[in-house]
Scaffold this active site. Sequence first.
Site, short mmCIF file in Angstrom:
data_model
loop_
_atom_site.label_atom_id
_atom_site.label_comp_id
_atom_site.label_asym_id
_atom_site.label_seq_id
_atom_site.Cartn_x
_atom_site.Cartn_y
_atom_site.Cartn_z
N LYS A 1 2.60 -10.32 3.30
CA LYS A 1 1.91 -11.47 3.91
C LYS A 1 0.55 -11.02 4.38
O LYS A 1 0.36 -9.86 4.74
CB LYS A 1 2.70 -11.99 5.12
N SER B 1 5.23 -19.85 -7.67
CA SER B 1 4.23 -18.78 -7.77
C SER B 1 4.65 -17.76 -8.83
O SER B 1 3.82 -17.25 -9.58
CB SER B 1 4.09 -18.04 -6.44
N1 GLU Z 1 3.19 -18.85 1.65
C1 GLU Z 1 4.33 -19.27 0.93
C2 GLU Z 1 5.59 -18.77 1.60
O1 GLU Z 1 5.62 -18.51 2.77
C3 GLU Z 1 4.24 -18.95 -0.56
C4 GLU Z 1 4.16 -17.49 -0.91
C5 GLU Z 1 3.89 -17.22 -2.38
O2 GLU Z 1 3.85 -18.14 -3.17
O3 GLU Z 1 3.70 -16.04 -2.70
O4 GLU Z 1 6.63 -18.68 1.02
#
Ligand code: GLU
Length: 470
Positions: free
Chosen positions: A104, A361
């Site tokens: 993250k 994704s």
């Molecule tokens: N920010 C999103 C999550 O918390 C997507 C993360 C991603 O697609 O890598 O799952």
Amino acid sequence: MSHQSFFASVERNFDKAAQHTGLPQGLLEQIKVCNAVYQIKFPVKIGDEYHVIEAYRVQHSHHRLPTKGGIRYALSVNQDEVMALAALMTYKCAIVDVPFGGAKGGVKINPRAYSEFELEKITRRYTTELIRKNFIGPGIDVPAPDYGTGAREMAWIVDTYQTFKHGDIDSAGCVTGKPVSQNGIRGRAEATGRGVFYGLREVCSFKEDMAKVGLEPGIEGKTMVIQGLGNVGYHTARISINEGGVKLIGVAEYEGAIVKEDGIDIEALMTHRRETGSILDFPGAKNLPKREDALELECDILVPAALENQIHAGNASRIKAKIIGEAANGPVTADAEDTLLKKGIIIVPDMYINAGGVTVSYFEWLKNLSHMRFGRMEKRFNANTYENLVSTVERLTGKVIGPKERSVLTRGADEIDLVNSGLEETMIEAYRQIRDVYISYDKITDLRTAAFVSALNKISSDYMALGIFP
Ligand code: GLU
């Protein structure tokens, strides 16, 4: 508001689940810790001044590569928060069988306080810092949108990356959630919300589980309250209403909260907010005294789709929902969870219910590596096969199928169809795995623990395969 550390809350939930796995302590410890934490402070010239921006990228687990997870732009960003969110990504990916480790990013800014030009400068500089330390790349670490970021930021990131990595044929896969015109994938923007809907529909489909909370099976007609009308909340509401027949009776946003027992028209509410700058005073709805009050409304399904720590020790006892779908990451603190479970509330955990975003994704990343849109090879072939089939049926039966029905029957799948069906299958299958754990382990009495155990079983076997923990 509770001030419990978010990462400590995740660790506490991890420990609660770990005891059911029988895995070696050292292995559990290795899974639990954050492998790499990168803190950056960089200057950006804003007007005549220099702003020193604080930012992070945390890679929680390298058991699978690349690592994966969004980038958050918010003033509340801090190391503890990014570590917690990175850890949740690891478990989330395992639960939906997306072959990535968790990561993250966070940039400690209020994105509304900057112009588009300034945000671009900040995003490009942050990306440069990640490139410098080898913290981004299609096989290394792949960011995506999160709170405060979207397709626009992802376009700046991929463009910056490609400037530095000229000639890298897979460079488009360095980030996901890009605009469709910049190597993104159809359906990514709504994917988290769509996944929340598929997940909740699956949860509601089990008669015996619903009976325990006094509800009939099936999502149709269930009442829903949503906190947060951002990308996740809005699409969850829209799809739950349009495709599931859910009745949205309450909404909370930054400026306040409203309730309307006979159902809120989500598009009309979005228009009202655009025109007046607020969800308040929506025709036919009642304003609530405080925005937090929406969480305490009587409803079947409560969907916190904003930030962490929204349901805490201070308000948990007043929550009246039967089911909580954690569309946000970490909206229920570990303290609050004990209270909610005692009340018999079903908590559908974040690491499962909001995994639709990372699932799509993954599809986008695969599309980038294959350099081809999904459906391109087989769409026409399939359509022709169905055409022949329908014609044969017509010939054998002597009956003619109408043009409308015919076009439905003979359609070949396009990218959006494949993305949505891949997402639907993923959410259904993952829930069945979690529910199997929940049912087969006598001592597990909640879905979060079951989800953790499901994830830990998969991650531990990856480590064993690496030969580190024989
Ligand atoms: N920010 C999103 C999550 O918390 C997507 C993360 C991603 O697609 O890598 O799952």
